[in-house]
Design a protein around this motif. Structure first.
Motif, short mmCIF file in Angstrom:
data_model
loop_
_atom_site.label_atom_id
_atom_site.label_comp_id
_atom_site.label_asym_id
_atom_site.label_seq_id
_atom_site.Cartn_x
_atom_site.Cartn_y
_atom_site.Cartn_z
N VAL A 123 0.85 -1.21 0.00
CA VAL A 123 0.00 0.00 0.00
C VAL A 123 0.87 1.24 0.00
CG1 VAL A 123 -1.91 1.15 1.16
CG2 VAL A 123 -1.65 -1.32 1.37
N ILE A 124 1.94 1.21 0.82
CA ILE A 124 2.84 2.37 0.90
C ILE A 124 3.54 2.58 -0.43
CG2 ILE A 124 4.85 3.31 2.09
CD1 ILE A 124 3.98 1.63 4.53
N ASN B 107 1.21 4.20 -2.76
CA ASN B 107 1.07 5.63 -2.47
C ASN B 107 2.21 6.41 -3.10
OD1 ASN B 107 -1.20 5.34 -0.96
ND2 ASN B 107 -0.13 5.22 0.99
N LYS B 108 3.43 5.88 -2.94
CA LYS B 108 4.61 6.57 -3.48
C LYS B 108 4.52 6.62 -5.00
CE LYS B 108 8.17 5.93 -0.02
NZ LYS B 108 9.34 5.14 0.36
N GLU C 152 2.08 9.21 -6.09
CA GLU C 152 2.64 10.54 -5.94
C GLU C 152 3.65 10.82 -7.04
OE1 GLU C 152 4.79 11.41 -2.36
OE2 GLU C 152 4.08 13.48 -2.40
N LEU D 136 10.87 12.65 -2.43
CA LEU D 136 9.77 11.72 -2.22
C LEU D 136 9.74 11.22 -0.78
CD1 LEU D 136 7.63 10.59 -4.08
CD2 LEU D 136 9.11 8.66 -4.56
#
Lengths: 206, 227
Positions: B44-45, B48-49, B52, B141
């Motif tokens: 999930v992380i 997200n990255k 972005e 980031l």
């Protein structure tokens, strides 16, 4: 153990009489660092509440197995685990907020409130009392953080939760969202709390 | 306490281990649960990255104003992600590269790179023109640098120095104020963070210059062959 406060007493004490920020002056790092917006302050308070509750309950459950000279190691281990969980969960589900809070979430590991409550309550009293204490202290911490954050966000940006509350003519006091604003606001609010307490105790004596 | 005193003085090592059984037991237990958390939340992380990154690519390549203008006109860049492996004497380094193009014409590149900063790893997105001669943007980031000092690398003011910096020669960090193109002002009190970012950029560009120039040509040929 008869002289130890009960769960209700612990819970109430945490909110105002023994408020971690205004009365014990603990956890100053997040108090000053992440209170420039109310949303960030609430997220931080939530993360601290989660870590404090889990750490307190676990410590309390294993309190009979603790060796005095190894207790700090175990507290730190427990706290670090839950901080990591909170940090990862924020990065997964509140990504932007996690970036805003930056290193302050991992820094909960060294937050004195949690280790203090583990030492004072959780390692001596039952899990129920420890949980009540954790909730009380977290509420107190959240209350303190949001009071500072509300003042700073309103005066600094004219907004609350990003929505405008002051008229547009308000000249934003940029200093309030910068670090000096944290010290100013905290100092003034702490002064107010002390003034109220002093007046209350003077009334009692009279 | 009495029980401890009665224990024999010998076998000290075993004694320490016996005393620390709870620490060891908890460490293993917590370790396993953290691994579980990472397994569950890691993807999930990363996602997200990734989101972005894709969101930042147009701004890094075109600059903020042009991106807003494009968005207003309801146009979007085509972004092609690529994995490029660069062979080094001892190891192989993998880069994620995003090629941005507009209606078939290449507009630029965004390179994702990661390396040691002062406190923890720094993850960067570097925007470059299609000919790899100029840096068009920089985005941080992920970083965990010192609050108030090192984390100033995320500010627009500091990152702005990299926009339009030449990418043909390595960038140099200076402490006394940048005067020439290719010089970057260090963040006061955070020379290491500043140098880490600059070194990461320099090495990423050096590593990828060859693969990207030849890779771009290949894509072009491929496109023609398909057409």
């Amino acid at each position: 153990m008869a002289d130890q406060p009960t769960a209700t007493e612990r819970f109430i004490q945490g909110i105002l009489p023994e408020n971690p920020v205004y009365r014990q002056l603990l956890g100053m790092c997040p108090t000053l660092a992440v209170t420039n917006s109310l949303m960030a302050a609430l997220t931080m308070a939530g993360a601290v509440a989660f870590v404090l509750l889990c750490a307190n309950v676990i410590t309390s459950l294993i309190r009979d197995l603790l060796k005095p000279h190894l207790r700090i190691v175990i507290f730190t281990l427990t706290i670090a685990t839950f901080v990591t969980i909170a940090d990862r969960a924020l990065a997964a589900y509140l990504y932007q907020m996690s970036k805003t809070l930056g290193p302050y979430i991992p820094l909960i590991i060294v937050n004195c409130i949690i280790i203090c409550r583990c030492e004072v309550v959780a390692s001596k009293q039952s899990a129920f009392v420890a949980a009540a204490d954790a909730i009380g202290q977290s509420l107190g911490f959240g209350l303190a953080l949001s009071s500072i954050a509300a003042v700073r966000e309103i005066l600094g940006t004219g907004c609350l939760f990003g929505m405008r509350v002051l008229p547009v003519v308000w000249p934003d006091w940029v200093i309030m969202v910068l670090p000096p604003g944290a010290f100013l606001t905290f100092g003034l609010l702490l002064g107010c709390v002390n003034w109220f307490t002093a007046r209350k105790s003077a009334n009692k004596e009279a | 306490m009495d029980a401890e005193k009665k224990q024999p003085a010998g076998g000290l090592k075993a004694n320490y281990l016996v005393q620390a059984w709870l620490v060891i037991f908890l460490a293993i237990g917590f370790g396993v649960s953290l691994a579980g958390v990472q397994l569950a939340l890691g993807p999930v992380i990363e996602q997200n990255k990734m989101n972005e990154t894709l969101q930042k690519v147009p701004e890094l390549v075109l600059g903020r104003e042009a991106t807003q203008k494009m968005a207003a006109e309801n146009q979007t860049l085509e972004i092609t992600p690529k994995q490029i492996a660069v062979k080094k004497p001892t190891s192989e380094k993998f880069y994620s590269v995003y090629q941005a193009s507009y209606q078939g014409a290449p507009k630029g590149w965004v390179i994702k790179t990661k390396g040691q900063g002062y406190a923890d790893n720094i993850e960067l997105l570097i925007g470059l023109t299609a000919d790899l001669k100029t840096i068009t943007g920089l985005f941080v980031l992920d970083q965990k640098e010192t609050p108030g000092l090192g984390n100033k690398i995320i500010t627009d003011a500091w990152r702005g120095q990299f926009i339009n910096a030449p990418a043909s020669a390595p960038l140099v960090v200076v402490k006394t104020g940048a005067t020439k193109p290719g010089e970057i002002d260090a963040v006061t009190g955070a020379t290491i963070s500043s140098k880490s970012v600059t070194t990461l950029i320099n090495s990423a560009i050096t590593d990828l210059r060859q693969p990207l120039t030849s890779g771009a040509a290949e894509t072009g040929k491929g496109g023609k062959a398909n057409g």
